[in-house]
Design a protein around this motif. Structure first.
Motif, PDB file in Angstrom:
ATOM      1  N   TRP A  81       1.048  -1.248  -0.265  1.00 60.90           N
ATOM      2  CA  TRP A  81       0.176  -0.232   0.191  1.00 60.90           C
ATOM      3  C   TRP A  81       1.039   1.468  -0.070  1.00 60.90           C
ATOM      4  CZ3 TRP A  81      -4.293   1.693  -1.356  1.00 60.90           C
ATOM      5  CH2 TRP A  81      -5.183   3.110  -0.996  1.00 60.90           C
ATOM      6  N   LEU A  82       2.078   1.494   0.231  1.00 63.11           N
ATOM      7  CA  LEU A  82       3.025   2.345   0.544  1.00 63.11           C
ATOM      8  C   LEU A  82       3.344   2.651  -0.553  1.00 63.11           C
ATOM      9  CD1 LEU A  82       4.713   2.295   4.973  1.00 63.11           C
ATOM     10  CD2 LEU A  82       2.687   3.517   3.781  1.00 63.11           C
ATOM     11  N   LEU A  83       3.886   1.232  -1.294  1.00 56.33           N
ATOM     12  CA  LEU A  83       4.643   2.132  -2.407  1.00 56.33           C
ATOM     13  C   LEU A  83       3.331   2.361  -3.571  1.00 56.33           C
ATOM     14  CD1 LEU A  83       6.945   0.959  -4.818  1.00 56.33           C
ATOM     15  CD2 LEU A  83       5.279  -1.019  -4.762  1.00 56.33           C
ATOM     16  N   LEU A  84       1.973   1.814  -3.339  1.00 57.53           N
ATOM     17  CA  LEU A  84       1.417   2.881  -4.061  1.00 57.53           C
ATOM     18  C   LEU A  84       0.993   3.741  -3.899  1.00 57.53           C
ATOM     19  CD1 LEU A  84      -1.473  -0.680  -4.116  1.00 57.53           C
ATOM     20  CD2 LEU A  84       0.145   0.592  -6.082  1.00 57.53           C
ATOM     21  N   GLN A  85       0.693   3.830  -2.816  1.00 57.77           N
ATOM     22  CA  GLN A  85       0.805   5.775  -2.720  1.00 57.77           C
ATOM     23  C   GLN A  85       1.974   6.698  -2.801  1.00 57.77           C
ATOM     24  OE1 GLN A  85      -2.104   6.921  -1.486  1.00 57.77           O
ATOM     25  NE2 GLN A  85      -2.449   4.816  -1.661  1.00 57.77           N
ATOM     26  N   GLN A  86       3.220   6.144  -2.539  1.00 60.32           N
ATOM     27  CA  GLN A  86       4.272   6.982  -3.180  1.00 60.32           C
ATOM     28  C   GLN A  86       4.032   7.791  -5.286  1.00 60.32           C
ATOM     29  OE1 GLN A  86       7.491   4.796  -2.608  1.00 60.32           O
ATOM     30  NE2 GLN A  86       7.671   4.762  -0.709  1.00 60.32           N
ATOM     31  N   MET A  87       3.030   6.887  -5.327  1.00 59.35           N
ATOM     32  CA  MET A  87       3.143   6.723  -7.314  1.00 59.35           C
ATOM     33  C   MET A  87       1.627   7.140  -7.807  1.00 59.35           C
ATOM     34  SD  MET A  87       4.399   3.366  -8.646  1.00 59.35           S
ATOM     35  CE  MET A  87       4.593   3.843 -10.665  1.00 59.35           C
ATOM     36  N   ASN A  88       0.955   7.441  -6.435  1.00 58.56           N
ATOM     37  CA  ASN A  88      -0.668   7.841  -7.172  1.00 58.56           C
ATOM     38  C   ASN A  88      -1.041   9.208  -7.131  1.00 58.56           C
ATOM     39  OD1 ASN A  88      -1.148   5.006  -7.273  1.00 58.56           O
ATOM     40  ND2 ASN A  88      -1.997   4.505  -5.747  1.00 58.56           N
ATOM     41  N   THR A  89       0.328  10.385  -6.685  1.00 58.23           N
ATOM     42  CA  THR A  89      -0.292  11.596  -6.729  1.00 58.23           C
ATOM     43  C   THR A  89      -1.217  12.111  -8.080  1.00 58.23           C
ATOM     44  OG1 THR A  89       1.785  11.842  -5.454  1.00 58.23           O
ATOM     45  CG2 THR A  89       0.753  13.642  -6.761  1.00 58.23           C
ATOM     46  N   HIS A  90      -0.449  11.711  -9.356  1.00 56.73           N
ATOM     47  CA  HIS A  90      -1.836  11.817 -10.241  1.00 56.73           C
ATOM     48  C   HIS A  90      -2.738  11.055 -10.499  1.00 56.73           C
ATOM     49  CE1 HIS A  90       0.991  15.455 -11.843  1.00 56.73           C
ATOM     50  NE2 HIS A  90       1.488  14.448 -11.856  1.00 56.73           N
ATOM     51  N   TYR A  91      -2.786  10.070 -10.266  1.00 60.80           N
ATOM     52  CA  TYR A  91      -4.412   8.864 -10.382  1.00 60.80           C
ATOM     53  C   TYR A  91      -4.872   9.419  -9.621  1.00 60.80           C
ATOM     54  CZ  TYR A  91      -6.146   4.436 -10.450  1.00 60.80           C
ATOM     55  OH  TYR A  91      -7.459   3.221 -10.208  1.00 60.80           O
ATOM     56  N   ASN A  92      -4.420   9.530  -8.285  1.00 57.36           N
ATOM     57  CA  ASN A  92      -5.396  10.025  -7.266  1.00 57.36           C
ATOM     58  C   ASN A  92      -6.275  11.866  -7.587  1.00 57.36           C
ATOM     59  OD1 ASN A  92      -4.587   7.720  -5.667  1.00 57.36           O
ATOM     60  ND2 ASN A  92      -3.953   8.482  -4.474  1.00 57.36           N
ATOM     61  N   ARG A  93      -5.311  12.037  -8.131  1.00 54.39           N
ATOM     62  CA  ARG A  93      -6.391  13.534  -8.898  1.00 54.39           C
ATOM     63  C   ARG A  93      -6.904  13.162  -9.950  1.00 54.39           C
ATOM     64  NH1 ARG A  93      -1.351  17.385 -10.896  1.00 54.39           N
ATOM     65  NH2 ARG A  93      -3.035  19.078 -10.238  1.00 54.39           N
ATOM     66  N   LEU A  94      -6.920  12.058 -10.761  1.00 53.11           N
ATOM     67  CA  LEU A  94      -7.951  12.046 -12.143  1.00 53.11           C
ATOM     68  C   LEU A  94      -9.034  11.772 -10.892  1.00 53.11           C
ATOM     69  CD1 LEU A  94      -8.445  12.423 -14.765  1.00 53.11           C
ATOM     70  CD2 LEU A  94      -7.885   9.944 -15.051  1.00 53.11           C
ATOM     71  N   ARG A  95      -8.901  11.045  -9.816  1.00 54.84           N
ATOM     72  CA  ARG A  95     -10.214  10.279  -9.556  1.00 54.84           C
ATOM     73  C   ARG A  95     -11.046  11.441  -8.551  1.00 54.84           C
ATOM     74  NH1 ARG A  95      -7.450   6.562  -5.593  1.00 54.84           N
ATOM     75  NH2 ARG A  95      -9.486   5.649  -4.811  1.00 54.84           N
ATOM     76  N   LEU A  96     -10.958  12.445  -7.874  1.00 50.78           N
ATOM     77  CA  LEU A  96     -11.099  13.157  -7.105  1.00 50.78           C
ATOM     78  C   LEU A  96     -11.713  14.670  -8.618  1.00 50.78           C
ATOM     79  CD1 LEU A  96      -8.540  13.761  -4.378  1.00 50.78           C
ATOM     80  CD2 LEU A  96     -11.397  13.580  -4.154  1.00 50.78           C
TER      81      LEU A  96
END
Length: 227
Positions: A153-168
């Motif tokens: 989970w921590l590994l995924l969080q390190q990469m997910n900045t742009h992905y999470n912005r699109l999800r939001l």
């Protein structure tokens, strides 16, 4: 110095500035592509320049801020290349984890997933997309951690900045909130019933939805995306 609401409870002033700006960026209150000056942040948060500069460096390292010499800083546009790479890695890892979760999660862990789904349903009723996003994250994190893989989970969080912005952005635009919650329920039911093939199929469909929606969002909000 600490402040809470204006006065932060934990950490340094730099942390307060970073966390406040990051939250506003992720929730689109500071829109992608918008210029933001140190003076504006000083007036907004009532802090001095030093913690602002330190916070901007940290946010730049996370890919949320970009700086142009002699002009200032601006909120990074959403990079669809980063989005796709993050989605691919997340889908690949979570597909393996959800199979592992089948037959492994105990009754208490399954109840925790069900409680998160119930809270998500309330968010849908209330139209609270930011809280729905947090509970979506909690659902996936709980499943992964229950399999004894917190570093995944921590590994995924390190990469997910742009992905999470699109999800939001997708949630803010009110894209099929009910479908998201329904897919969580299908995943939980498949895990409870020890049906790994079904669990993986639904999870992959759940995480790949962003692929179908990103082009429509790009057309609707062209200024938010990197050209």
């Amino acid at each position: 110095m600490t402040i809470e609401e204006g006065r932060y409870v934990k950490g340094t002033m730099r942390d307060y500035v970073r966390d406040t700006l990051k939250k506003q960026i992720m929730e689109l209150k500071l829109e992608p592509g918008r210029f933001i000056s140190e003076k504006e942040i000083m007036e907004m948060l009532q802090v001095s320049r030093t913690p602002i500069r330190e916070a901007l460096v940290q946010l730049a390292q996370e890919g949320l801020i970009e700086t142009i010499p002699q002009k200032g800083s601006f909120i990074s546009p959403i990079d669809l290349g980063h989005v796709e790479e993050s989605r691919f890695i997340r889908e690949t890892l979570e597909a393996a984890v959800v199979r592992e979760a089948c037959g492994k999660l105990n009754a208490e862990q399954l109840l925790e997933l069900q409680n998160l789904i119930a809270m998500q349903e309330l968010c849908v009723q209330e139209g609270n997309f930011a809280r729905l996003f947090d509970l979506d994250e909690d659902f996936h994190r709980t499943m992964i951690n229950a399999c004894g893989r917190p570093r995944t989970w921590l590994l995924l969080q390190q990469m997910n900045t742009h992905y999470n912005r699109l999800r939001l952005l997708r949630l803010a635009d009110n894209y099929a909130w009910q479908l998201i919650v329904a897919q969580h329920q299908e995943i939980a039911d498949a895990i409870r019933g020890n049906r790994p093939d079904e669990a993986e199929r639904v999870l992959r469909a759940h995480l790949s939805r962003v692929e179908d929606e990103k082009e429509e969002l790009k057309l609707k909000y062209p200024a938010y995306f990197r050209r």
